[in-house]
Write an enzyme that holds these catalytic residues in place. Structure first.
Site, short mmCIF file in Angstrom:
data_model
loop_
_atom_site.label_atom_id
_atom_site.label_comp_id
_atom_site.label_asym_id
_atom_site.label_seq_id
_atom_site.Cartn_x
_atom_site.Cartn_y
_atom_site.Cartn_z
N SER A 121 -3.29 42.31 -74.71
CA SER A 121 -2.71 41.55 -75.81
C SER A 121 -1.71 42.35 -76.64
O SER A 121 -0.74 42.85 -76.11
CB SER A 121 -3.84 41.01 -76.68
OG SER A 121 -3.33 40.11 -77.60
N HIS A 122 -2.03 42.51 -77.91
CA HIS A 122 -1.09 43.15 -78.85
C HIS A 122 -1.21 44.67 -78.83
O HIS A 122 -0.50 45.35 -79.56
CB HIS A 122 -1.39 42.64 -80.25
CG HIS A 122 -2.82 42.83 -80.63
ND1 HIS A 122 -3.83 42.04 -80.09
CD2 HIS A 122 -3.42 43.72 -81.43
CE1 HIS A 122 -4.98 42.45 -80.55
NE2 HIS A 122 -4.78 43.46 -81.37
N ASP B 83 3.36 38.19 -79.31
CA ASP B 83 2.76 39.49 -78.99
C ASP B 83 2.85 39.81 -77.49
O ASP B 83 3.54 39.11 -76.73
CB ASP B 83 1.30 39.52 -79.45
CG ASP B 83 0.42 38.61 -78.61
OD1 ASP B 83 0.94 37.59 -78.12
OD2 ASP B 83 -0.77 38.91 -78.43
N ASP C 68 1.01 39.35 -74.83
CA ASP C 68 0.73 38.33 -73.81
C ASP C 68 1.10 36.92 -74.26
O ASP C 68 0.73 35.94 -73.60
CB ASP C 68 -0.73 38.39 -73.38
CG ASP C 68 -1.69 38.11 -74.52
OD1 ASP C 68 -1.32 38.38 -75.68
OD2 ASP C 68 -2.80 37.63 -74.27
N ASP D 129 0.27 34.98 -76.87
CA ASP D 129 -0.60 33.99 -77.53
C ASP D 129 -0.55 34.06 -79.06
O ASP D 129 -0.98 33.13 -79.73
CB ASP D 129 -2.05 34.07 -77.01
CG ASP D 129 -2.68 35.44 -77.13
OD1 ASP D 129 -2.04 36.33 -77.72
OD2 ASP D 129 -3.81 35.61 -76.64
N ARG D 130 -0.01 35.14 -79.60
CA ARG D 130 0.07 35.22 -81.07
C ARG D 130 1.46 34.81 -81.55
O ARG D 130 2.42 34.84 -80.80
CB ARG D 130 -0.19 36.65 -81.54
CG ARG D 130 -1.57 37.14 -81.21
CD ARG D 130 -1.82 38.50 -81.81
NE ARG D 130 -3.22 38.86 -81.59
CZ ARG D 130 -3.90 39.68 -82.35
NH1 ARG D 130 -3.33 40.26 -83.39
NH2 ARG D 130 -5.16 39.95 -82.08
N LYS E 61 -4.80 30.27 -77.76
CA LYS E 61 -3.79 30.20 -78.80
C LYS E 61 -2.44 30.38 -78.14
O LYS E 61 -2.36 30.94 -77.05
CB LYS E 61 -4.06 31.24 -79.88
CG LYS E 61 -4.16 32.68 -79.44
CD LYS E 61 -4.61 33.50 -80.62
CE LYS E 61 -4.61 34.98 -80.34
NZ LYS E 61 -5.77 35.44 -79.56
#
Ligand code: G16
Length: 572
Positions: free
Chosen positions: A141-142, A306, A308, A310-311, A405
């Site tokens: 992710s982030h 981010d 991947d 999703d944010r 998300k």
């Protein structure tokens, strides 16, 4: 013995007689049963298994975890699996290993994003559209990437969402008991162009990672209205993809389909190390975007996503929209968006998210659910049709269109809203607060703490919870203190230890919890909020408004005494 394609040294290989399959080209494919031993610490955290790249590159580490996933896949034999990642370092190697393991474990078909790329929300979309049994998403992710950075594996179930705790615990149990994994001996599958390949009896379909997702977005939002906004000559946007996975999605959707001028998307080429940056869209790590939005010649709208995809972070000119406020604004205006014009069934937010959306839900007469941190807790509510929109303070917003998300979705929602309202973001936000009141909100993170004192701090606070009610901190008195526990209203499962909540007599609130996504030491998150109903006081700096609460948090948890830290590392 050397394993072709992975180039790794492996220990003992067992090759039972008959462990050969014939692929669709008539080629024999050998399957190796590799003897292994369990690794400690393969319990998935808030969102999958996240570790340093060096941990994942240990012989057998990735393979053990992947093998532990297969038994939880329903109807594995003959199933379709979705596979992709955010393109970070080790993505390409890991994809080839997983493909060979999927073939050896009886998967019939794997859809892989071209170049091994699939954003997390796009993977969710593809799982649902192609009725796959699940998906494996390679991302931390982030978290930063590169050889010294982080890597991760997330497993999503057939509804397209992150595996719930019952499933992640089953995977974890498998990692504790694993003795052997199965892997096909096969050269790397070419993933650079869409097409179909055979890997033994398994089919590998390389798909355009953007197509299905873009088509879904077009169904939800008024693309013509957004196109007209970009063409009005009165609207400029900057989208910062932070050299992460949303670059190709943003170029294709914002610039090519919606007519935003080239250059609207910056840092749009995914890089294995995210260009050395931290692909976390917040006020600290997306500083360049924030600075651009606060300059005299700032664009009207700014957004980032981010690692991947999703944010999301939403900015207007000289204006930052907190994720909690963003969720509330989207909920209040959903009827203006084609995909949501019939209204919302309900909304949900994670417990540490501000209560701004609760006020919208109350005004609209719809249910509002409070869940633990982690998108997986929204899955049942979405599947049961109890909620349409959900969101988290951690820059996550989404809806029932997928089960993750979705960063670009949130950006398109805002663009659609701005296309309808034709007013600046800060005005829209001010009007929202005038109607519903403002929940001043901030999160203070203390990153890379020594794990022992960090855990001791929360354990000690936990023990004192019963003594806090009635105590005075500055001008406030504690009215309530507990450790959040959640009973899922759909399946009755109970999740305890989800964060310490302290409420005060003026309804202000502090929440303490340790992050479940970090890979280095422990991260303490302190969430602070206070409601202000009076529009005359809506234009203040949250850090000043919340100064008393911030001091109270330090005193209540004894942060400095336990950690030696006098200030947080990240404030959002
Ligand atoms: C993950 C989860 C989110 C969660 C976030 C923060 O996000 O999907 O639901 O809110 O972690 O978790 P923590 O506070 O435990 O670090 P992502 O974007 O990292 O997958």
């Amino acid at each position: 013995m050397t394993f072709p394609a992975s180039g790794r040294l492996l220990v003992k290989l067992n090759r039972p007689a008959g462990a050969q399959t014939i692929d669709t080209n008539g080629h024999a494919m050998k399957i190796d049963n590799v003897t292994t031993t369990p690794f400690d610490g393969q319990r998935p955290g808030t969102s999958g298994l996240r570790k340093k790249v060096s941990v994942f590159r240990q012989p057998h580490y990735l393979e053990n975890f992947i093998q532990s996933i297969f038994p939880v896949l329903e109807d594995r034999e003959g199933a379709t699996l979705i596979l992709g990642g955010d393109g970070r370092y080790h993505n390409a190697d890991a994809i080839q290993v997983i493909l060979r393991m999927a073939a050896a474990n009886g998967i019939a078909r794997v859809l892989v994003g071209r170049g091994g790329i699939l954003s997390t929300p796009a993977a969710s979309c593809v799982i649902r559209k192609h009725r796959a049994a699940g998906g494996i998403i390679l991302s931390a992710s982030h978290n930063p990437g590169g050889p010294q950075g982080d890597f991760g594996v997330k497993f999503n179930i057939a509804n397209g969402g992150p595996a719930p705790e019952s499933v992640t615990e089953a995977i974890y149990r498998n990692t504790r008991e694993i003795r052997e994994y199965r892997i096909a001996v096969h050269p790397p599958v070419p993933l650079e162009r869409p097409g179909t390949h055979a890997l033994g009896t398994m089919t590998v379909e390389v798909i355009d990672p953007v197509a299905d997702y873009a088509e879904l977005m077009e169904r939800l939002f008024d693309f013509d209205a957004i196109h007209a906004l970009f063409n009005s000559g009165a609207f400029r946007m900057r989208f910062d993809a932070l050299h992460a996975v949303t670059g190709p999605y943003a170029h294709a959707i914002l610039e090519q389909r919606l007519g935003a001028p080239p250059g609207t998307v910056v840092h749009g080429t995914p890089l294995e190390d995210f260009g050395g940056g931290h692909p976390d869209p917040n006020l600290v790590y997306a500083r360049e975007l924030v600075d651009a939005l606060f300059r005299a010649d700032a664009p009207d709208f700014g957004a980032a996503s981010d690692g991947d995809g999703d944010r999301n972070m939403i900015l207007g000119r000289r204006c930052f929209v907190t994720p909690s406020d963003s969720l509330a604004v989207l909920a209040a205006n959903a009827h203006l968006i084609p995909g949501y014009r019939l209204g919302l069934r309900g909304v949900a937010r994670s417990m540490p998210t501000s209560r701004a959306v609760d006020r919208v839900a109350a005004a609209h007469g719809i249910d509002c659910y409070e869940t633990p941190t982690g998108w997986k807790f929204f899955g049942n509510l979405l599947d049961a049709g109890r909620v349409t929109l959900c969101g988290e303070e951690s820059f996550g917003t989404g809806s029932d269109h997928v089960r993750e998300k979705d960063g670009l979705w949130a950006v398109l929602f805002w663009l659609n809203l701005l296309a309808v309202k034709r007013e600046p973001v800060n005005k829209l936000l001010r009007n929202h607060w005038r109607t519903f009141g403002r929940d001043y909100y901030t999160r203070h993170d203390y990153e890379a703490l020594a794990p022992e004192p960090a855990h001791a701090m929360l354990e000690e606070l936990h023990k004192r919870l019963g003594t806090l009610t009635g105590r005075r901190y500055g001008e406030r008195t504690v009215s309530f203190a507990d450790d959040f526990a959640y009973t899922d209203p759909v399946d009755g499962s109970v999740s305890t230890g989800q964060g310490i909540r302290i409420r005060f007599d003026d309804d202000a609130r502090i929440v303490f919890r340790l992050s479940g996504t970090g890979t280095e030491g422990a991260t303490l998150r302190v969430y602070l909020e206070r409601f202000e109903p009076d529009p005359a006081h809506h234009g203040q700096d949250p850090q000043r408004v919340l100064a008393g609460l911030i001091a109270a948090a330090g005193e209540i948890a004894q942060i400095q005494a336990h950690t030696g830290r006098t200030a947080p590392t990240v404030i959002t």
